[in-house]
Design a protein around this motif. Structure first.
Motif, PDB file in Angstrom:
ATOM      1  N   SER A  35     -18.593   0.398  -1.587  1.00 59.58           N
ATOM      2  CA  SER A  35     -18.364   0.051  -0.798  1.00 59.58           C
ATOM      3  C   SER A  35     -17.885  -1.882  -1.878  1.00 59.58           C
ATOM      4  O   SER A  35     -16.738  -2.276  -0.636  1.00 59.58           O
ATOM      5  N   ALA A  36     -18.348  -1.533  -3.169  1.00 58.85           N
ATOM      6  CA  ALA A  36     -17.253  -2.561  -4.102  1.00 58.85           C
ATOM      7  C   ALA A  36     -16.510  -2.733  -4.071  1.00 58.85           C
ATOM      8  O   ALA A  36     -15.816  -3.751  -4.343  1.00 58.85           O
ATOM      9  N   LEU A  37     -15.829  -1.843  -3.710  1.00 61.20           N
ATOM     10  CA  LEU A  37     -14.071  -1.164  -4.280  1.00 61.20           C
ATOM     11  C   LEU A  37     -13.159  -0.925  -3.684  1.00 61.20           C
ATOM     12  O   LEU A  37     -12.383  -0.442  -3.943  1.00 61.20           O
ATOM     13  N   VAL A  38     -14.183  -0.616  -2.274  1.00 62.43           N
ATOM     14  CA  VAL A  38     -13.085   0.472  -1.483  1.00 62.43           C
ATOM     15  C   VAL A  38     -13.294   0.193   0.291  1.00 62.43           C
ATOM     16  O   VAL A  38     -13.316  -0.457   0.649  1.00 62.43           O
ATOM     17  N   GLY A  39     -11.676  -0.168   0.503  1.00 64.98           N
ATOM     18  CA  GLY A  39     -11.687  -0.871   1.783  1.00 64.98           C
ATOM     19  C   GLY A  39     -10.640  -0.110   2.511  1.00 64.98           C
ATOM     20  O   GLY A  39      -9.989   1.037   2.234  1.00 64.98           O
ATOM     21  N   ARG A  40     -10.272  -0.806   4.128  1.00 67.69           N
ATOM     22  CA  ARG A  40      -9.470   0.165   4.575  1.00 67.69           C
ATOM     23  C   ARG A  40      -8.110   0.147   4.116  1.00 67.69           C
ATOM     24  O   ARG A  40      -7.429  -0.767   3.471  1.00 67.69           O
ATOM     25  N   ASP A  66      -7.818   2.480   1.277  1.00 69.63           N
ATOM     26  CA  ASP A  66      -6.966   2.310  -0.029  1.00 69.63           C
ATOM     27  C   ASP A  66      -7.625   4.392   0.226  1.00 69.63           C
ATOM     28  O   ASP A  66      -7.306   4.635   1.044  1.00 69.63           O
ATOM     29  N   ILE A 125     -18.387   8.458   3.130  1.00 69.84           N
ATOM     30  CA  ILE A 125     -18.818   7.193   2.843  1.00 69.84           C
ATOM     31  C   ILE A 125     -17.178   6.530   2.728  1.00 69.84           C
ATOM     32  O   ILE A 125     -17.194   6.069   3.251  1.00 69.84           O
ATOM     33  N   TYR A 162     -16.379   5.955   6.336  1.00 76.11           N
ATOM     34  CA  TYR A 162     -16.434   5.102   6.583  1.00 76.11           C
ATOM     35  C   TYR A 162     -16.215   3.616   6.400  1.00 76.11           C
ATOM     36  O   TYR A 162     -16.503   2.756   7.157  1.00 76.11           O
ATOM     37  N   LEU A 163     -15.708   3.825   5.237  1.00 80.80           N
ATOM     38  CA  LEU A 163     -14.899   2.218   4.809  1.00 80.80           C
ATOM     39  C   LEU A 163     -14.140   2.835   4.958  1.00 80.80           C
ATOM     40  O   LEU A 163     -12.881   1.541   4.740  1.00 80.80           O
ATOM     41  N   ASN A 198      -6.489   5.056  -5.679  1.00 81.98           N
ATOM     42  CA  ASN A 198      -6.383   3.743  -6.762  1.00 81.98           C
ATOM     43  C   ASN A 198      -8.068   4.160  -7.578  1.00 81.98           C
ATOM     44  O   ASN A 198      -8.299   3.098  -7.648  1.00 81.98           O
ATOM     45  N   ARG A 229      -6.435   2.157 -12.442  1.00 82.11           N
ATOM     46  CA  ARG A 229      -7.529   2.448 -11.603  1.00 82.11           C
ATOM     47  C   ARG A 229      -9.011   2.469 -12.564  1.00 82.11           C
ATOM     48  O   ARG A 229      -9.234   2.293 -13.988  1.00 82.11           O
ATOM     49  N   LEU A 230     -10.004   2.907 -11.645  1.00 79.71           N
ATOM     50  CA  LEU A 230     -11.185   2.389 -11.354  1.00 79.71           C
ATOM     51  C   LEU A 230     -11.868   3.832 -11.298  1.00 79.71           C
ATOM     52  O   LEU A 230     -11.274   4.619 -10.713  1.00 79.71           O
TER      53      LEU A 230
END
Lengths: 407, 407
Positions: B122-127, B129, B144, B147-148, B179, B211-212
């Motif tokens: 949730s801290a790293l992934v958004g719509r 991605d 998940i 979900y994000l 990413n 990337r992470l």
């Protein structure tokens, strides 16, 4: 090596409530960080939450936890919580809320009331939705709504000096576009209790608009003389439209166990379970069992705890009202008061306070409070105190507050 | 009165992985519900999680919890967890992971490893991605991500019979658009451990593409002979690009306390704390303290626990391989095996198995497993077993499995 590019996801950015930045001098998240970094003396008195050593948990909590660890049969439970526990709790919750509760379909054990709030909103709110929330109300509510891509419509509260609440005109008419109503009751941060007619009007609003309601009733068992608390879910037609959140974190000082419950329509509970499954699988298994004896024949214990807080409230209000120009409504429940410093010497010297101006000054003087901006737009010179504290420390805190506000 | 219109939010709908419905005969969520409702005999043997009575938690857990409840000083902690606890854990985690760990900036206590996974994503992934995930991998990961509002690119694993893992061609080249890389190590559900060269290649992929990586290392301390486990975060340049998740829920059988930790770059930990604050405020305060003595001088205890599971693994593999046509790689760590029934009599009779065909048959025969579809698209006739069980019950379960698969 390149520097990693870290982009805050849009949802998390929105949760910081950037849209208030112009009013506040920063997003709510930025202001929180700023307050966290502000200097404080060593003997800071933290009034942002209750003191669980001043008001300790009931003895059954520790005993039930020990039993659960030793039995070791419910480390893994269904995501919605232990079935045997839900069966125990359903009749007690039904008696409290004034509605039948099906332990299998309508009840879920949550990681505190916060966990219930997050799961309920996540199960019901998506991008583009509109959620009606009173102003002021719980500081996490609008953040989560924004996190989910929805928009909050805030409805100013009218708080009578005796703590009776209603929605100020135009009230619910201002929230015609909302498909969900979210409110805390007793109200966080004022400790106010809604008038019976206000709850009736809310029920009509919910039913007439084919809406749902989420009611955070975390403090609904810590009520003071004359509270006359009305449960929304008990009104005709409301059981199937209302998610009620409650738990032992406050009145029973059991926040350290991180347990709560939610009662709502089966489809909503199903959705909440899916969210909880992703967020943390389940409420802490052993901790769940601290609820075994929660609300079991505890009327005397609850009455004593409420009476002790009512006495503390009266002493606190007298001291706060002795600060020249400080106004504060008398809470009818909870451990919160929400005094407003607009009329004090400090308020006259700071006629348009923004952001942390007051909170930083109070922190420097040795008192940590929740600033008004966390609860809405309507009270920039107000601050929340949790008065479930050691009585002497509370007196010391008010002296420090007086030294800042008194001029 | 009108019927309430309950719309499942788009995000929650997506988390059900509807896009697999054509392959599976239903979304993953629908199949889960179907399996939950499938009939079972009374003495069902549940192999979806370990048996915490067969392998009990270390004694310090209960003692630390009791102390925490009685001290009653950390019911409320910072959202990222008790500071004193983080200071204790940082050097132990640093020694394990082969990287320095700043207890204030780089460490967060999470509600289990699941809570860490949800917060990190949730801290790293958004719509919009794209997240690269091996196939198979942990059953909650892609949910998940969906979900994000993001999309997963699955990279098929090559699992050698001895449990050594690599990515099948074209491997990471197939995930050029991603990413973020997310994987479990040891792999859930196979128990496989990545070859050193595979981890090196992952490090290069992460660094080269700015990337992470999120690595779920929940089982990285339950390793078997020859595992040669390599920590991604220990490689040059990876500490600031990697979030490592770990906890005592599996090896130490402490799932009932719902605690875990995440180590990552400070900006990511900040974001995770914000998510955790919304989702449940903090990890259960008293439970956090069960970590006080976690990983403290426990090399002998861990070696014994791993050896006990290695012996169970060997016995289980022999029995599973005695089922005609059943193939299974030998796990190098964890309590998981992931046998594939394609070549069995059942597989020949069901040449294109979909959804719960196998899982429902096994449940009817008295064994609950995790069906292959939960972990990805690549293994529709495979199923996951958690073998951290009472040895006799495990034997009984394999007999039942044999009766279904044997023809």
């Amino acid at each position: 090596m390149s520097i990693v590019t870290r982009r805050v996801p849009e949802a998390l950015q929105a949760a910081g409530l950037d849209h208030y930045a112009a009013d506040y001098g920063g997003s709510v998240h930025e202001l929180d960080v700023e307050l966290g970094r502000a200097p404080a003396p060593e003997d800071l008195i933290d009034l942002t939450h209750g003191d669980t050593r001043a008001f300790t948990p009931p003895p059954y909590a520790e005993a039930s936890l020990r039993d659960a660890v030793q039995e070791n049969t419910e480390a893994y439970t269904p995501y919605r919580g232990s079935e045997s526990l839900r069966r125990r709790l359903a009749p007690r919750l039904g008696a409290l809320l004034g509605r039948g509760v099906d332990p299998l379909g309508e009840l879920i054990i949550t990681p505190g009331t916060q966990g219930g709030l997050f799961a309920a909103l996540s199960a019901l709110v998506g991008r583009g939705d509109v959620v009606a929330i009173p102003d002021p109300d719980y500081f996490m509510s609008e953040r989560i709504v924004a996190y989910l891509g929805a928009r909050a419509v805030r409805m100013p509260l009218a708080v009578a000096p005796d703590g009776r609440l209603s929605l100020a005109e135009p009230g619910l008419a201002a929230a015609a576009e909302a498909n969900l109503l979210l409110f805390s009751h007793p109200n966080n941060p004022t400790g106010g209790v809604y008038a019976a007619e206000a709850i009736d009007a809310i029920a009509e609003y919910v039913a007439a608009g084919d809406r749902l309601a989420i009611v955070d009733q975390l403090y609904c068992r810590q009520l003071f003389t004359g509270a006359n608390f009305r449960h929304l879910a008990a009104l005709p037609g409301m059981a199937e439209r209302t998610v009620t959140l409650i738990g032992p974190s406050k009145t029973e000082s059991m926040s350290g166990y991180r347990v709560g419950v939610a009662v709502g329509p089966p489809e909503v509970v199903d959705g909440m379970e899916r969210v909880l499954g992703m967020a943390s699988l389940r409420t802490t298994g052993y901790s769940q069992q601290t609820l075994r004896r929660w609300m079991e024949s505890d009327a005397d214990w609850i009455a004593q705890r409420a009476a002790a807080h009512e006495a503390l409230r009266d002493e606190l209000l007298a001291r706060l009202r002795a600060i020249e120009g400080l106004t504060v409504a008398s809470p009818l429940g909870s451990s919160y008061v929400f005094p407003d410093a607009t009329g004090t010497a400090w308020g006259r010297a700071n006629p348009a306070p923004r952001g942390n101006a007051l909170a930083v000054a109070l922190k420097r003087a040795g008192v940590l409070i929740n600033p008004g901006y966390q609860f809405g737009l309507g009270a920039p010179a107000a601050f929340r105190i949790n008065f479930s504290q050691d009585a002497e420390r509370l007196v010391a805190a008010v002296e420090r507050i007086g030294s800042v506000l008194g001029g």
